[in-house]
Design a protein around this motif. Structure first.
Motif, PDB file in Angstrom:
ATOM      1  N   LEU A   1       7.066  18.813   6.673  1.00  0.00           N
ATOM      2  CA  LEU A   1       7.717  17.821   5.822  1.00  0.00           C
ATOM      3  C   LEU A   1       6.676  16.949   5.115  1.00  0.00           C
ATOM      4  CD1 LEU A   1      10.435  16.613   8.370  1.00  0.00           C
ATOM      5  CD2 LEU A   1      10.786  18.170   6.440  1.00  0.00           C
ATOM      6  N   PRO A   2       7.053  16.332   3.986  1.00  0.00           N
ATOM      7  CA  PRO A   2       6.170  15.324   3.387  1.00  0.00           C
ATOM      8  C   PRO A   2       5.876  14.239   4.419  1.00  0.00           C
ATOM      9  CG  PRO A   2       7.986  15.864   1.914  1.00  0.00           C
ATOM     10  CD  PRO A   2       8.287  16.543   3.206  1.00  0.00           C
ATOM     11  N   ILE A   3       4.677  13.696   4.365  1.00  0.00           N
ATOM     12  CA  ILE A   3       4.247  12.782   5.417  1.00  0.00           C
ATOM     13  C   ILE A   3       5.153  11.569   5.522  1.00  0.00           C
ATOM     14  CG2 ILE A   3       2.624  11.507   3.962  1.00  0.00           C
ATOM     15  CD1 ILE A   3       2.199  12.512   7.680  1.00  0.00           C
ATOM     16  N   TRP A   4       5.665  11.061   4.383  1.00  0.00           N
ATOM     17  CA  TRP A   4       6.530   9.881   4.427  1.00  0.00           C
ATOM     18  C   TRP A   4       7.846  10.197   5.117  1.00  0.00           C
ATOM     19  CZ3 TRP A   4      11.372   9.952   2.306  1.00  0.00           C
ATOM     20  CH2 TRP A   4      11.650  10.948   1.364  1.00  0.00           C
ATOM     21  N   LEU A   5       8.379  11.410   4.883  1.00  0.00           N
ATOM     22  CA  LEU A   5       9.630  11.808   5.515  1.00  0.00           C
ATOM     23  C   LEU A   5       9.425  12.075   7.000  1.00  0.00           C
ATOM     24  CD1 LEU A   5      12.612  12.483   5.201  1.00  0.00           C
ATOM     25  CD2 LEU A   5      11.958  14.819   4.532  1.00  0.00           C
ATOM     26  N   TYR A   6       8.293  12.699   7.315  1.00  0.00           N
ATOM     27  CA  TYR A   6       7.948  12.938   8.724  1.00  0.00           C
ATOM     28  C   TYR A   6       7.897  11.621   9.489  1.00  0.00           C
ATOM     29  CZ  TYR A   6       4.799  13.720  12.702  1.00  0.00           C
ATOM     30  OH  TYR A   6       4.231  13.733  13.950  1.00  0.00           O
ATOM     31  N   ALA A   7       7.197  10.625   8.918  1.00  0.00           N
ATOM     32  CA  ALA A   7       7.065   9.324   9.587  1.00  0.00           C
ATOM     33  C   ALA A   7       8.409   8.618   9.702  1.00  0.00           C
ATOM     34  CB  ALA A   7       6.071   8.445   8.825  1.00  0.00           C
ATOM     35  N   LEU A   8       9.232   8.721   8.659  1.00  0.00           N
ATOM     36  CA  LEU A   8      10.537   8.070   8.671  1.00  0.00           C
ATOM     37  C   LEU A   8      11.448   8.656   9.742  1.00  0.00           C
ATOM     38  CD1 LEU A   8      12.525   6.062   7.380  1.00  0.00           C
ATOM     39  CD2 LEU A   8      13.172   7.874   5.761  1.00  0.00           C
ATOM     40  N   ILE A   9      11.503   9.972   9.824  1.00  0.00           N
ATOM     41  CA  ILE A   9      12.340  10.623  10.841  1.00  0.00           C
ATOM     42  C   ILE A   9      11.830  10.288  12.238  1.00  0.00           C
ATOM     43  CG2 ILE A   9      13.053  12.853  11.804  1.00  0.00           C
ATOM     44  CD1 ILE A   9      13.006  13.971   8.960  1.00  0.00           C
ATOM     45  N   LEU A  10      10.530  10.328  12.402  1.00  0.00           N
ATOM     46  CA  LEU A  10       9.929  10.017  13.705  1.00  0.00           C
ATOM     47  C   LEU A  10      10.293   8.598  14.137  1.00  0.00           C
ATOM     48  CD1 LEU A  10       8.071  11.832  15.463  1.00  0.00           C
ATOM     49  CD2 LEU A  10       6.143  10.483  14.620  1.00  0.00           C
ATOM     50  N   ALA A  11      10.203   7.658  13.196  1.00  0.00           N
ATOM     51  CA  ALA A  11      10.485   6.255  13.521  1.00  0.00           C
ATOM     52  C   ALA A  11      11.963   6.052  13.843  1.00  0.00           C
ATOM     53  CB  ALA A  11      10.078   5.360  12.353  1.00  0.00           C
ATOM     54  N   LEU A  12      12.855   6.602  13.018  1.00  0.00           N
ATOM     55  CA  LEU A  12      14.291   6.389  13.213  1.00  0.00           C
ATOM     56  C   LEU A  12      14.779   7.018  14.513  1.00  0.00           C
ATOM     57  CD1 LEU A  12      15.692   6.909   9.588  1.00  0.00           C
ATOM     58  CD2 LEU A  12      15.448   4.764  10.860  1.00  0.00           C
ATOM     59  N   VAL A  13      14.404   8.275  14.729  1.00  0.00           N
ATOM     60  CA  VAL A  13      14.861   8.973  15.937  1.00  0.00           C
ATOM     61  C   VAL A  13      14.322   8.281  17.189  1.00  0.00           C
ATOM     62  CG1 VAL A  13      14.747  11.123  17.242  1.00  0.00           C
ATOM     63  CG2 VAL A  13      15.129  11.181  14.774  1.00  0.00           C
ATOM     64  N   SER A  14      13.067   7.894  17.159  1.00  0.00           N
ATOM     65  CA  SER A  14      12.449   7.277  18.333  1.00  0.00           C
ATOM     66  C   SER A  14      13.042   5.902  18.619  1.00  0.00           C
ATOM     67  CB  SER A  14      10.938   7.165  18.141  1.00  0.00           C
ATOM     68  OG  SER A  14      10.365   8.444  17.948  1.00  0.00           O
ATOM     69  N   MET A  15      13.247   5.095  17.585  1.00  0.00           N
ATOM     70  CA  MET A  15      13.811   3.766  17.797  1.00  0.00           C
ATOM     71  C   MET A  15      15.240   3.854  18.325  1.00  0.00           C
ATOM     72  SD  MET A  15      13.312   0.522  17.769  1.00  0.00           S
ATOM     73  CE  MET A  15      11.854   0.202  16.772  1.00  0.00           C
ATOM     74  N   VAL A  16      16.044   4.713  17.719  1.00  0.00           N
ATOM     75  CA  VAL A  16      17.419   4.891  18.190  1.00  0.00           C
ATOM     76  C   VAL A  16      17.426   5.434  19.617  1.00  0.00           C
ATOM     77  CG1 VAL A  16      19.570   6.193  17.848  1.00  0.00           C
ATOM     78  CG2 VAL A  16      18.394   5.166  15.888  1.00  0.00           C
ATOM     79  N   GLY A  17      16.535   6.381  19.897  1.00  0.00           N
ATOM     80  CA  GLY A  17      16.456   6.949  21.246  1.00  0.00           C
ATOM     81  C   GLY A  17      16.111   5.897  22.280  1.00  0.00           C
ATOM     82  N   CYS A  18      15.162   5.014  21.957  1.00  0.00           N
ATOM     83  CA  CYS A  18      14.775   3.944  22.892  1.00  0.00           C
ATOM     84  C   CYS A  18      15.943   2.998  23.162  1.00  0.00           C
ATOM     85  CB  CYS A  18      13.600   3.155  22.323  1.00  0.00           C
ATOM     86  SG  CYS A  18      12.022   4.029  22.322  1.00  0.00           S
ATOM     87  N   ILE A  19      16.678   2.658  22.116  1.00  0.00           N
ATOM     88  CA  ILE A  19      17.802   1.736  22.270  1.00  0.00           C
ATOM     89  C   ILE A  19      18.912   2.371  23.098  1.00  0.00           C
ATOM     90  CG2 ILE A  19      19.647   0.552  21.003  1.00  0.00           C
ATOM     91  CD1 ILE A  19      17.597   0.097  18.751  1.00  0.00           C
TER      92      ILE A  19
END
Length: 344
Positions: free
Chosen positions: A301-319
């Protein structure tokens, strides 16, 4: 205890900073340049913020005496997650090594994690030392001593510790260099100084802040330091971790400035929500980073999309994980207790 709005802001910033700093570690696997270096500058303060808060809150709440069972209670909610998450991360690394054809000893790997604190949970060891330190501070009645000279001395000790260790290439196993309290003393005494001069200090006395605090809290001081740091970054001089000599003046200037500027500003609910989940996010986010990366990395994936998905999934997963484990007392003790933060 009174609700200190400044702490809500600082804790939220610290949580986001730690989360994004480790996100940058994932991003740097694919792109590492001057831009990512500049992005790390405001993120290196995350761990020091958590340590500073741990002393500030207790000093403001308990002042000259801590309650019975103080250390035992802290051990349950700090060290139990250390062992639980340490087991999870160490086992995951052991399994990964075997799957990649590079087998390691399970026990040697566990020793690296638990004894040498070789994972991001080293923060918990430092925090526990601070709790014991504050218990001794009250038990030995050290509150009778003016903390200001000790703060300046602690800054010199911490800067000398990091500078000497890196100059001579001291490299003990794991993160043992990092968990030694000498490198963090300045945070302990900075918290004591700010509580001493807090407008509603526990002793009921409204002490006038010294001129040096007022001067260092001026935005010009912080701006000049950051400009110098940016110039040094252009020359590729600093290493971006929270364990560097330059972090100490940076954190002091940042904290004095921030506590002055956000005072009187009520933290909105989104800041308070981050506070509620902050401990769980700190502990669990690398687990979700790694799991998500295994799935999306092959997609190129484009790096910005990779980082965005990583951040969203991880934050939601932690919560979600935090909400799940906090349904029971034992779950909160093992995986990170949510903070009781009132919403507006």
């Amino acid at each position: 205890m009174q609700k200190v709005e400044e702490i809500f802001w600082l804790r939220a910033y610290g949580c986001i900073a730690v989360f994004l700093f480790h996100l940058m570690d994932q991003v740097n696997n694919y792109v590492d340049n001057l831009i990512t270096d500049f992005m790390r500058i405001p993120l290196v303060l995350g761990t020091p913020i958590f340590l500073f808060i741990s002393v500030f809150v207790f000093a403001l709440r308990y002042d000259k005496a801590v309650p019975e069972g103080f250390i035992r209670q802290r051990f349950k909610y700090i060290m139990l997650p250390y062992f639980v998450y340490g087991f999870i991360y160490s086992t995951a690394e052991w399994v990964t090594a075997w799957a990649e054809g590079d087998p390691v000893s399970f026990w040697a790997n566990a020793v690296h994690y638990f004894v040498y604190a070789g994972w991001h949970g080293y923060f918990l060891i430092i925090a526990m030392q601070f709790y014991i330190g504050y218990w001794l501070f009250t038990r030995w009645r050290l509150w009778r001593i003016n903390p200001v000279p000790w703060f300046w001395l602690s800054c010199l000790i911490s800067m000398g510790y990091w500078g000497t260790a890196y100059w001579y290439g001291v490299d003990p196993p794991g993160y043992l260099l990092w968990v030694a309290p000498l490198g963090w003393l300045y945070l302990f005494f900075l918290a004591l100084v700010l509580v001493r001069y807090y407008p509603l200090a526990p002793n009921g006395i409204k002490a006038e802040r010294p001129l040096w605090i007022k001067y260092l809290a001026h935005p010009v001081c912080l701006v000049l330091f950051v400009v110098g740091l940016c110039i040094a970054t252009l020359a590729h001089l600093p290493d971006f971790t929270s364990k560097e000599v330059w972090i100490i003046p940076f954190f002091v200037l940042f904290t004095l400035f921030t506590t002055r500027r956000v005072k009187g500003y009520t933290a909105p609910n989104w800041v308070r929500r981050i506070n509620v989940y902050s401990f769980g996010i700190y502990l669990a986010h690398p687990m979700f980073f790694i799991a998500t990366d295994l799935i999306i990395a092959p997609l190129s994936l484009p790096i910005w999309l990779y980082a965005l998905i990583l951040a969203l999934v991880s934050m939601v997963g932690c919560i979600l994980l935090s909400n799940l484990v906090n349904k029971s007392t034992i779950g909160s003790m093992m995986f990170g207790k949510q903070l009781n933060v009132p919403m507006r």
